[in-house]
Design a protein around this motif. Structure first.
Motif, PDB file in Angstrom:
ATOM      1  N   MET A   1       0.855  -1.172   0.000  1.00  0.00           N
ATOM      2  CA  MET A   1       0.000   0.000   0.000  1.00  0.00           C
ATOM      3  C   MET A   1       0.901   1.235   0.000  1.00  0.00           C
ATOM      4  N   LYS A   2       0.484   2.232  -0.737  1.00  0.00           N
ATOM      5  CA  LYS A   2       1.208   3.494  -0.795  1.00  0.00           C
ATOM      6  C   LYS A   2       0.334   4.559  -0.145  1.00  0.00           C
ATOM      7  N   TYR A   3       0.902   5.297   0.799  1.00  0.00           N
ATOM      8  CA  TYR A   3       0.159   6.322   1.526  1.00  0.00           C
ATOM      9  C   TYR A   3       0.732   7.692   1.196  1.00  0.00           C
ATOM     10  N   ILE A   4      -0.169   8.641   0.947  1.00  0.00           N
ATOM     11  CA  ILE A   4       0.235   9.999   0.602  1.00  0.00           C
ATOM     12  C   ILE A   4      -0.639  10.982   1.372  1.00  0.00           C
ATOM     13  N   VAL A   5       0.008  11.992   1.969  1.00  0.00           N
ATOM     14  CA  VAL A   5      -0.725  13.103   2.561  1.00  0.00           C
ATOM     15  C   VAL A   5      -0.861  14.163   1.477  1.00  0.00           C
ATOM     16  N   GLU A   6      -2.087  14.578   1.233  1.00  0.00           N
ATOM     17  CA  GLU A   6      -2.356  15.621   0.248  1.00  0.00           C
ATOM     18  C   GLU A   6      -2.792  16.879   0.980  1.00  0.00           C
ATOM     19  N   ALA A   7      -2.217  18.013   0.569  1.00  0.00           N
ATOM     20  CA  ALA A   7      -2.553  19.303   1.168  1.00  0.00           C
ATOM     21  C   ALA A   7      -3.292  20.142   0.140  1.00  0.00           C
ATOM     22  N   PHE A   8      -4.499  20.550   0.489  1.00  0.00           N
ATOM     23  CA  PHE A   8      -5.331  21.352  -0.396  1.00  0.00           C
ATOM     24  C   PHE A   8      -5.454  22.770   0.152  1.00  0.00           C
ATOM     25  N   ASP A   9      -5.300  23.748  -0.731  1.00  0.00           N
ATOM     26  CA  ASP A   9      -5.441  25.145  -0.349  1.00  0.00           C
ATOM     27  C   ASP A   9      -6.859  25.376   0.173  1.00  0.00           C
ATOM     28  N   ARG A  10      -6.992  25.999   1.330  1.00  0.00           N
ATOM     29  CA  ARG A  10      -8.318  26.223   1.931  1.00  0.00           C
ATOM     30  C   ARG A  10      -9.202  27.124   1.073  1.00  0.00           C
ATOM     31  N   SER A  11      -8.606  28.098   0.398  1.00  0.00           N
ATOM     32  CA  SER A  11      -9.395  29.039  -0.411  1.00  0.00           C
ATOM     33  C   SER A  11      -9.845  28.437  -1.727  1.00  0.00           C
ATOM     34  N   SER A  12      -8.903  27.902  -2.485  1.00  0.00           N
ATOM     35  CA  SER A  12      -9.216  27.400  -3.820  1.00  0.00           C
ATOM     36  C   SER A  12      -9.573  25.912  -3.842  1.00  0.00           C
ATOM     37  N   GLU A  13      -9.179  25.185  -2.796  1.00  0.00           N
ATOM     38  CA  GLU A  13      -9.335  23.734  -2.686  1.00  0.00           C
ATOM     39  C   GLU A  13      -8.510  22.967  -3.717  1.00  0.00           C
ATOM     40  N   PHE A  14      -7.555  23.645  -4.353  1.00  0.00           N
ATOM     41  CA  PHE A  14      -6.636  22.979  -5.277  1.00  0.00           C
ATOM     42  C   PHE A  14      -5.531  22.288  -4.500  1.00  0.00           C
ATOM     43  N   LEU A  15      -5.029  21.189  -5.051  1.00  0.00           N
ATOM     44  CA  LEU A  15      -3.924  20.470  -4.439  1.00  0.00           C
ATOM     45  C   LEU A  15      -2.688  21.356  -4.440  1.00  0.00           C
ATOM     46  N   ALA A  16      -2.105  21.589  -3.270  1.00  0.00           N
ATOM     47  CA  ALA A  16      -0.934  22.462  -3.139  1.00  0.00           C
ATOM     48  C   ALA A  16       0.359  21.657  -3.117  1.00  0.00           C
ATOM     49  N   PHE A  17       0.359  20.537  -2.363  1.00  0.00           N
ATOM     50  CA  PHE A  17       1.542  19.684  -2.306  1.00  0.00           C
ATOM     51  C   PHE A  17       1.168  18.329  -1.737  1.00  0.00           C
ATOM     52  N   GLU A  43      -9.148   4.488  -0.327  1.00  0.00           N
ATOM     53  CA  GLU A  43      -9.692   5.322   0.745  1.00  0.00           C
ATOM     54  C   GLU A  43      -9.010   6.690   0.789  1.00  0.00           C
ATOM     55  N   GLY A  44      -9.726   7.633   1.382  1.00  0.00           N
ATOM     56  CA  GLY A  44      -9.193   8.949   1.681  1.00  0.00           C
ATOM     57  C   GLY A  44      -9.733   9.390   3.023  1.00  0.00           C
ATOM     58  N   TYR A  45      -8.893  10.007   3.843  1.00  0.00           N
ATOM     59  CA  TYR A  45      -9.281  10.384   5.202  1.00  0.00           C
ATOM     60  C   TYR A  45      -8.855  11.818   5.491  1.00  0.00           C
ATOM     61  N   ASP A  46      -9.761  12.614   6.056  1.00  0.00           N
ATOM     62  CA  ASP A  46      -9.384  13.926   6.560  1.00  0.00           C
ATOM     63  C   ASP A  46      -8.510  13.722   7.787  1.00  0.00           C
ATOM     64  N   LEU A  47      -7.469  14.544   7.916  1.00  0.00           N
ATOM     65  CA  LEU A  47      -6.558  14.418   9.048  1.00  0.00           C
ATOM     66  C   LEU A  47      -6.843  15.494  10.092  1.00  0.00           C
ATOM     67  N   HIS A  68      -4.053  24.990   4.897  1.00  0.00           N
ATOM     68  CA  HIS A  68      -4.374  23.853   4.042  1.00  0.00           C
ATOM     69  C   HIS A  68      -5.313  22.866   4.734  1.00  0.00           C
ATOM     70  N   ILE A  69      -6.019  22.105   3.917  1.00  0.00           N
ATOM     71  CA  ILE A  69      -6.815  20.981   4.378  1.00  0.00           C
ATOM     72  C   ILE A  69      -5.979  19.738   4.068  1.00  0.00           C
ATOM     73  N   PHE A  70      -5.806  18.865   5.040  1.00  0.00           N
ATOM     74  CA  PHE A  70      -4.939  17.707   4.868  1.00  0.00           C
ATOM     75  C   PHE A  70      -5.746  16.421   4.845  1.00  0.00           C
ATOM     76  N   GLN A  71      -5.427  15.597   3.854  1.00  0.00           N
ATOM     77  CA  GLN A  71      -6.067  14.292   3.718  1.00  0.00           C
ATOM     78  C   GLN A  71      -5.006  13.222   3.479  1.00  0.00           C
ATOM     79  N   LEU A  72      -5.274  12.051   4.005  1.00  0.00           N
ATOM     80  CA  LEU A  72      -4.419  10.893   3.782  1.00  0.00           C
ATOM     81  C   LEU A  72      -5.101  10.002   2.759  1.00  0.00           C
TER      82      LEU A  72
END
Length: 77
Positions: A1-17, A43-47, A68-72
């Motif tokens: 399994m590969k796990y990645i934390v994704e950070a989304f800009d709170r204003s635009s909701e675009f993936l930042a990093f 799966e995707g989870y809010d952190l 940012h909004i962070f999801q795993l």
């Protein structure tokens, strides 16, 4: 399994990093996330801030901030 934390800009909701987690971190991640069932790979989870802090310790890198909004995400290799 590969796990990645994704950070989304709170204003635009675009993936930042993204932050890729190390291989073979399943056992520790299960504890951090409180999972009781195996992950399927779609799966995707809010952190929460505390989960993000524990993952920061796991990867050895600080990434959490309030901008940012962070999801795993769980992905099949």
């Amino acid at each position: 399994m590969k796990y990645i934390v994704e950070a989304f800009d709170r204003s635009s909701e675009f993936l930042a990093f993204e932050v890729e987690l190390p291989e073979n971190c399943d056992v520790r991640l299960k504890q951090i996330m409180g999972w009781t069932a195996p992950q399927r790979g779609d799966e995707g989870y809010d952190l929460s801030p505390s989960q993000a802090a524990a993952i920061e310790a796991l990867v050895g890198k600080e990434f959490y901030d309030d901008d940012h909004i962070f999801q795993l995400t769980c992905n099949v290799d």
